[in-house]
Design a protein around this motif. Structure first.
Motif, PDB file in Angstrom:
ATOM      1  N   ASP A 130      55.457  14.171 -32.720  1.00 53.59           N
ATOM      2  CA  ASP A 130      55.514  15.371 -33.555  1.00 53.59           C
ATOM      3  C   ASP A 130      54.691  16.505 -32.957  1.00 53.59           C
ATOM      4  OD1 ASP A 130      57.115  14.106 -35.442  1.00 53.59           O
ATOM      5  OD2 ASP A 130      55.382  13.303 -36.523  1.00 53.59           O
ATOM      6  N   LEU A 131      54.288  16.347 -31.700  1.00 59.61           N
ATOM      7  CA  LEU A 131      53.482  17.386 -31.061  1.00 59.61           C
ATOM      8  C   LEU A 131      54.278  18.685 -30.936  1.00 59.61           C
ATOM      9  CD1 LEU A 131      51.815  15.392 -28.142  1.00 59.61           C
ATOM     10  CD2 LEU A 131      50.711  16.220 -30.218  1.00 59.61           C
ATOM     11  N   GLN A 132      53.574  19.787 -31.087  1.00 60.87           N
ATOM     12  CA  GLN A 132      54.172  21.094 -30.894  1.00 60.87           C
ATOM     13  C   GLN A 132      54.364  21.340 -29.403  1.00 60.87           C
ATOM     14  OE1 GLN A 132      55.124  23.213 -33.412  1.00 60.87           O
ATOM     15  NE2 GLN A 132      54.610  21.464 -34.710  1.00 60.87           N
ATOM     16  N   GLU A 135      51.248  22.363 -27.691  1.00 59.43           N
ATOM     17  CA  GLU A 135      50.297  21.264 -27.500  1.00 59.43           C
ATOM     18  C   GLU A 135      50.668  20.430 -26.275  1.00 59.43           C
ATOM     19  OE1 GLU A 135      48.868  19.928 -31.905  1.00 59.43           O
ATOM     20  OE2 GLU A 135      51.015  19.693 -31.477  1.00 59.43           O
ATOM     21  N   ILE A 136      51.941  20.201 -26.101  1.00 54.35           N
ATOM     22  CA  ILE A 136      52.420  19.440 -24.945  1.00 54.35           C
ATOM     23  C   ILE A 136      52.141  20.223 -23.663  1.00 54.35           C
ATOM     24  CG2 ILE A 136      54.460  18.474 -23.813  1.00 54.35           C
ATOM     25  CD1 ILE A 136      55.627  18.063 -26.685  1.00 54.35           C
ATOM     26  N   ALA A 137      52.375  21.531 -23.709  1.00 61.04           N
ATOM     27  CA  ALA A 137      52.118  22.383 -22.538  1.00 61.04           C
ATOM     28  C   ALA A 137      50.652  22.293 -22.132  1.00 61.04           C
ATOM     29  CB  ALA A 137      52.504  23.831 -22.845  1.00 61.04           C
ATOM     30  N   GLY A 141      48.764  20.564 -18.624  1.00 59.34           N
ATOM     31  CA  GLY A 141      48.178  21.508 -17.678  1.00 59.34           C
ATOM     32  C   GLY A 141      48.975  22.768 -17.403  1.00 59.34           C
ATOM     33  N   PHE A 142      49.918  23.099 -18.272  1.00 56.27           N
ATOM     34  CA  PHE A 142      50.643  24.357 -18.124  1.00 56.27           C
ATOM     35  C   PHE A 142      49.819  25.463 -18.784  1.00 56.27           C
ATOM     36  CE2 PHE A 142      53.930  21.167 -17.670  1.00 56.27           C
ATOM     37  CZ  PHE A 142      54.685  21.653 -16.610  1.00 56.27           C
TER      38      PHE A 142
END
Length: 160
Positions: A130-132, A135-137, A141-142
């Motif tokens: 359910d990560l946004q 948050e994943i970015a 490391g983006f």
């Protein structure tokens, strides 16, 4: 599989049993528990595969490239450890040679391999957590979600 850390085998067995039990409990089924348990299972397996690779006294070219790939996978969340300079130091190679070596043995550039692996993780996170997107970015490391989206478009030909 031989386990470097004796408790890993017991923990792995317990986690697999827990995931199976959780999955079969239809009314109390909790996807969060299953996802995180599977993540821990994969990390335990990867850790022990890494130990198996280091046990070999004879270092062949294929195992050296596998060690580089394992290192990338183990450190994918720390971009500083995945720079060409750091990888070259880690694997006792010249900075300008490690990329050439990697491409020669995998037919993919080092940079492209790392980015493609990160993008596979993005796809998995989007599908199973359910990560946004932002948050994943950050996790991978983006700079921000826009940077990740542009990278996704550039490498996959589509937005995420």
């Amino acid at each position: 599989m031989k386990f470097e850390i004796a408790s890993d085998k017991l923990n792995l067995t317990s986690l697999i049993n827990m995931v199976a039990t959780e999955y079969h409990k239809k009314q109390f089924y909790d996807i969060f528990i299953i996802q995180n348990s599977l993540s821990v299972i994969l990390h335990l397996i990867a850790r022990n595969i890494q130990f198996l690779n280091t046990e070999s006294s004879k270092v062949t070219e294929s195992s050296k490239i596998q060690k580089i790939i394992n290192y990338i996978h183990s450190n994918i969340y720390n971009s500083e450890l995945l720079t060409t300079k750091h990888l070259a130091e880690e694997f006792h190679m010249a900075g300008n040679y490690i990329s050439e070596y990697f491409k020669k043995h995998t037919d993919v550039s080092l940079k492209k391999y790392i980015i493609n692996y990160k993008l596979k993780l993005v796809e998995t996170r989007l599908k199973y957590t359910d990560l946004q997107f932002s948050e994943i970015a950050t996790e991978l490391g983006f700079t921000d979600s826009s940077h990740l989206n542009k990278t996704f478009l550039s490498y996959k030909g589509q937005t995420s």
